[in-house]
Scaffold this motif. Structure first.
Motif, short mmCIF file in Angstrom:
data_model
loop_
_atom_site.label_atom_id
_atom_site.label_comp_id
_atom_site.label_asym_id
_atom_site.label_seq_id
_atom_site.Cartn_x
_atom_site.Cartn_y
_atom_site.Cartn_z
N GLU A 316 -4.12 -26.41 7.29
CA GLU A 316 -3.87 -26.09 5.67
C GLU A 316 -2.18 -26.46 4.87
O GLU A 316 -2.48 -25.70 4.10
CB GLU A 316 -4.84 -25.25 6.07
N SER A 320 -1.26 -30.77 4.70
CA SER A 320 -2.67 -30.64 3.41
C SER A 320 -3.01 -32.28 3.45
O SER A 320 -3.93 -32.67 3.08
CB SER A 320 -2.10 -29.94 1.97
N LYS A 574 -15.45 -26.56 4.04
CA LYS A 574 -14.31 -26.67 3.35
C LYS A 574 -12.97 -26.73 3.86
O LYS A 574 -12.96 -25.27 3.78
CB LYS A 574 -14.18 -26.93 1.92
N TYR A 575 -11.71 -26.78 3.65
CA TYR A 575 -10.71 -27.00 3.36
C TYR A 575 -9.58 -26.78 2.87
O TYR A 575 -9.76 -27.40 1.65
CB TYR A 575 -10.06 -27.45 4.83
N GLN A 576 -9.00 -25.83 2.47
CA GLN A 576 -8.18 -26.05 1.40
C GLN A 576 -6.22 -25.82 1.14
O GLN A 576 -6.37 -25.30 2.82
CB GLN A 576 -8.38 -24.68 0.31
N THR A 577 -5.46 -26.61 0.39
CA THR A 577 -4.33 -26.38 1.22
C THR A 577 -3.82 -24.68 0.92
O THR A 577 -4.14 -23.67 -0.28
CB THR A 577 -3.35 -27.03 0.40
N ARG A 578 -2.84 -24.20 2.00
CA ARG A 578 -2.67 -22.73 1.45
C ARG A 578 -1.32 -22.79 1.44
O ARG A 578 -0.35 -23.47 2.55
CB ARG A 578 -2.93 -22.20 2.97
N GLU A 642 -0.10 -23.97 -3.77
CA GLU A 642 -1.47 -24.45 -3.22
C GLU A 642 -2.19 -25.30 -3.90
O GLU A 642 -3.73 -25.66 -3.84
CB GLU A 642 -2.54 -23.21 -2.73
N ARG A 643 -1.88 -26.82 -4.48
CA ARG A 643 -2.70 -28.37 -4.47
C ARG A 643 -1.32 -29.02 -3.84
O ARG A 643 -1.02 -29.66 -4.50
CB ARG A 643 -2.24 -28.09 -6.24
#
Lengths: 679, 169
Positions: A316, A320, A574-578, A642-643
């Motif tokens: 993450e 990403s 689910k995953y998200q960028t951090r 974070e995108r």
């Protein structure tokens, strides 16, 4: 005719304390001396890491060369080496004394004192007084990480953590800063570990010889729950815990303690003790089915496992672009958490709010994982607390339970029934082995014999195994250590990686080498624990996850189809960028002063940088100046919106625009200015 | 605020990018890159270090470590005029400390607070400037002043203030 004399070439030797010792290709003198049966003290030498030569304890006297650190000397034939002269003893003692002088000597209250290398060496070398006193006021503890506690007052600057994080994990979340008497090991900008790109693997704590970095204890809240008569406390035990816990309680590494562990935990007050290997079986089925579904849908290239929370966090933070390749399966720990909340209140006849679910894990990153927002519902975490193997051993000791005298007790059904495959999850290669066992049965329609594919054998950081079933070739890659994983990431990005599934574990040897396990533990101890798990797996009556009747029953009665909607709700995530670094003010570029100025920030984080955000920022700044709009705009270069998968990202008055160019950004700023003017 | 002040950051960022390019964004040139950046910004803002780490592909902790190791680098904003007072052995015995006290008193500074709020002055001590024959020595930016007295030092500061204040107003 020539005379030829054939004799074995003489083995090169050197003299160690007056005795002749053969050279056998050792990398340094220290290794040779240890092989010769002398345990020279060190802080900063680890066979897995580069040679640093800072602690000055492995000193030897070499005739003609004087006193040297043996870790940094290459063995040569003919050297005359002594390890025990009066000078050497005196220097070693003084060095320890100096380290103690700047070390917070609260040994009686320090969680590390039972395994502290500094304390052990001080005793061994006979340091009976410390003539110097600390001159610096105590520094505050770093409590920002959910997994680790950093106490700068106990750091002896050996650099083990720095080198591990950099060399084995390829992250470098902590490093030396300042110098001289102010030198310290700190995260970037002296922030907390929880505010930088730390993945919480805790390997820094495993190699730390003192208590400067320690797993963050959750013993107290667990004791509190255990002693509350209104609460029903249940626990899950990860596979790797059972083969390591005994080390602290007088048993050998690798000894399977499941039965006694279960007995001990009931004495502590746990109502039920379950096995995470059960949900590992569930993970195997969900993950294999997910892969086969992806493959059928034409998803080319490898899928990554998602059991290791340190690896998930690394992905993450820094990969990403590859998040779509990460399996959506929750880890076995979190699958257990979801099932426990869903099934246990009814099964045990407990009100949901009175059910306390605890994990016993070999891992510090699991503490972080359990605290992730997606694993909490209505303000209650699926898992109330995560204890490391160390913490549980400490609780058993604290309760005075004589572990070695306990009569083994079984784990509790139904989450006790597990296949050998599920048990193997605790060692590097185990997830791959488990997936292969399931896939072979599935692809052959149950005709394949119950084979062991050997994926969990071997100790190399990177291995692979290829199996062909019904003319379908499955090639699995297995890797531990995140730097080694980064090499595979490069191949995946370059399109040269031919694996179908890639198993990534952050810790050396997999979970058996986790940072929550008893310390000190080097590669040999980890290997013995892995061996213990392989033996337990071999003795298990069920071979693969598909053989587990309780898993089949769970699907039939509760989950529906593997990968179906209910399974997806409970078992996937689910995953998200951090962002790598915590909040920041950004780098100011244009400080417009108008009251209704538009606030614009362009992301300068790694991912956006690689996608050309610098060009966007400069182009936008130049265009705004040329159009005379500078006074009406506040423009900053910011760190991470974070995108990362959609960059370059530009925020205009709080609204984020993805895939931005300077022209697009300018248009958005002008539109915002028009609105401001219109209003 | 003047137009130049409004877009100063933009100019500096352009310069920073040019510096990174000049050194080929080579991580082994980190120190000369930081030197050049400090010349541009007069100090090394944390955000800039984070950007340098990003641009060079080096962990931010490593960049922070290098920037804090060398006394030459400063992470706190510094004044337009950096006054370095030598407190090496020769200058010390020639009464450098009263000079330091006089300067700090005039500018309202302390050992912890080295820079004036208007970012005009920074007062710091150094261990030796290698000009012991001129002791005690004060260096203001690149200009060396020898055999300084407290009164002389304060007069130098007053002179600068007189020169700067009308410009600022």
């Amino acid at each position: 005719m020539q005379n030829t004399v054939t004799s074995k070439p003489a083995v090169p030797v050197l003299t160690l304390n007056g005795r002749s010792v053969e050279l056998g290709g050792e990398r340094n003198l220290l290794e040779l001396i240890r092989k010769a049966g002398i345990d020279l003290p060190t802080f900063c030498y680890h066979s897995e890491l580069s040679v640093y030569g800072a602690c000055r304890l492995c000193l030897v006297e070499i005739e003609g060369r004087g006193i040297q650190a043996s870790c940094a000397v290459t063995p040569e034939a003919g050297l005359k080496v002594r390890t025990d002269t009066a000078d050497l003893r005196e220097i070693r003692r003084t060095n320890i004394e100096l380290l103690l002088a700047s070390h917070h000597q609260g040994c009686t209250t320090c969680g590390k004192s039972a395994a502290c290398r500094l304390l052990e060496l001080a005793r061994r070398l006979g340091v009976d007084t410390v003539r110097f006193t600390a001159r610096r006021p105590p520094a505050p503890l770093d409590l920002t990480s959910p997994a680790l506690v950093r106490d700068p007052n106990k750091c002896v600057l050996c650099g083990d953590c720095v080198r591990f994080c950099h060399e084995i994990q390829g992250i470098g979340a902590i490093d030396f800063a300042h110098r001289g008497s102010a030198a310290a090991v700190v995260p970037a900008f002296n922030r907390g570990l929880g505010e930088v790109e730390c993945v919480h693997c805790g390997q820094c704590a495993r190699v730390c010889p003192t208590g400067a970095i320690m797993p963050r204890s959750e013993e107290e809240p667990v004791w509190k729950a255990l002693q509350d008569p209104g609460k029903t406390v249940v626990a899950q035990i990860a596979p790797a815990v059972r083969v390591a816990l005994g080390e602290t309680l007088g048993l050998a590494p690798g000894e399977d303690t499941t039965g006694r562990l279960s007995a001990a935990m009931r004495r502590l007050g746990f109502a039920k003790v379950y096995d995470t290997a059960f949900t590992a079986d569930l993970t195997v089925i969900e993950e294999a089915e997910e892969y086969l579904r992806r493959r059928a849908a034409g998803f080319a290239g490898p899928m990554f496992t998602s059991c290791c929370p340190a690896w998930v966090r690394y992905s993450e933070l820094a990969a990403s672009d590859l998040l779509p390749r990460l399996s959506s399966c929750r880890s076995p720990q979190q699958m257990f958490g979801a099932l426990a909340r869903d099934l246990l209140p009814k099964q045990l006849g407990v009100a949901p709010e009175n059910l306390v679910v605890v994990s016993i894990m070999p891992c510090t990153a699991k503490k972080y994982e359990a605290g992730r927002a997606e694993f909490a519902h209505n303000g209650r975490r699926d898992l109330d607390a995560v204890l490391t193997t160390q913490e549980l051993a400490h609780m058993i000791q604290g309760a005075g339970v004589r572990f070695s005298e306990l009569v083994p007790e079984p784990l509790d059904m139904p989450f006790a029934c597990t296949s050998g495959a599920g048990l193997l999850f605790g060692a590097s290669g185990g997830v791959s082995e488990a997936v292969l066992r399931y896939a072979a049965a599935k692809l052959s329609g149950g005709a394949a014999p119950a084979a062991n594919y050997g994926a969990a054998d071997g100790t190399a950081a990177r291995r692979e195994v290829t199996v062909t079933v019904n003319e379908i070739r499955l090639r699995l890659g297995m890797v531990y250590g995140l730097r080694e994983a980064q090499e595979i990431l490069k191949e995946v990005r370059a399109g040269t990686c031919e694996y179908d599934l890639i198993e990534v574990m952050a810790c050396p040897g997999g979970c058996v080498g986790g940072a929550g396990q008893p310390v000190p533990a080097g590669p040999e101890t980890t290997a013995r624990r892995a061996c213990g798990l392989r033996h337990a797996a071999a003795a298990a009556p069920l071979h693969g996850a598909q053989d587990n009747p309780f898993i089949t029953k769970l699907y039939q009665e509760h989950l529906g189809e593997p990968g179906g909607p209910r399974a997806h709700k409970l078992l996937h995530t689910k995953y998200q960028t951090r962002r790598r670094l915590g909040k920041s003010d950004g780098l100011p570029l244009i400080h417009g002063q108008d009251v209704g100025r538009v606030k614009v920030s362009v992301c300068l984080g790694t991912s956006c940088h690689l996608r050309g955000s610098q060009k966007v920022l400069r182009g936008l700044a130049k265009a705004l100046e040329e159009r005379g709009l500078a006074e009406r705009v506040e423009l900053t270069g910011a760190f991470c919106h974070e995108r990362c998968d959609r960059g370059p990202a530009v925020t205009v008055n709080g609204q984020v625009f993805d895939h931005c160019t300077a022209e697009l950004a300018l248009a958005q700023v002008e539109a915002a200015l028009a609105v401001a003017t219109g209003a | 605020m003047s137009a130049a002040a409004t877009i100063k950051g933009s100019r500096q960022f352009d310069a920073a990018c040019a510096i990174l390019d000049r050194f080929g964004r080579n991580p082994t040139r980190l120190i000369p890159i930081l030197q050049a950046l400090q010349e541009e910004y007069r100090y090394l803002p944390g955000e800039l270090l984070a950007y340098v780490a990003t641009a060079l592909g080096v962990p931010p902790a490593r960049v922070y470590g290098v920037a804090t190791f060398y006394a030459h680098f400063t992470l706190a904003p510094r004044g337009k005029y950096v006054i370095r007072l030598c407190d090496g052995t020769a200058c010390h015995v020639k009464n450098s400390i009263p000079i330091l006290e006089a300067l700090r008193q005039r500018l309202g500074l302390t050992a912890e607070r080295k820079t004036t709020p208007d970012l005009l002055f920074t007062v710091e001590t150094v261990s030796c400037l290698g000009a012991c024959g001129l002791a005690p020595v004060v260096v203001i930016n690149d200009q060396v002043h020898g055999q300084v007295t407290p009164e002389h030092a304060v007069a130098l500061v007053e002179e600068i203030i007189a020169r700067e204040k009308p410009a600022a107003a």
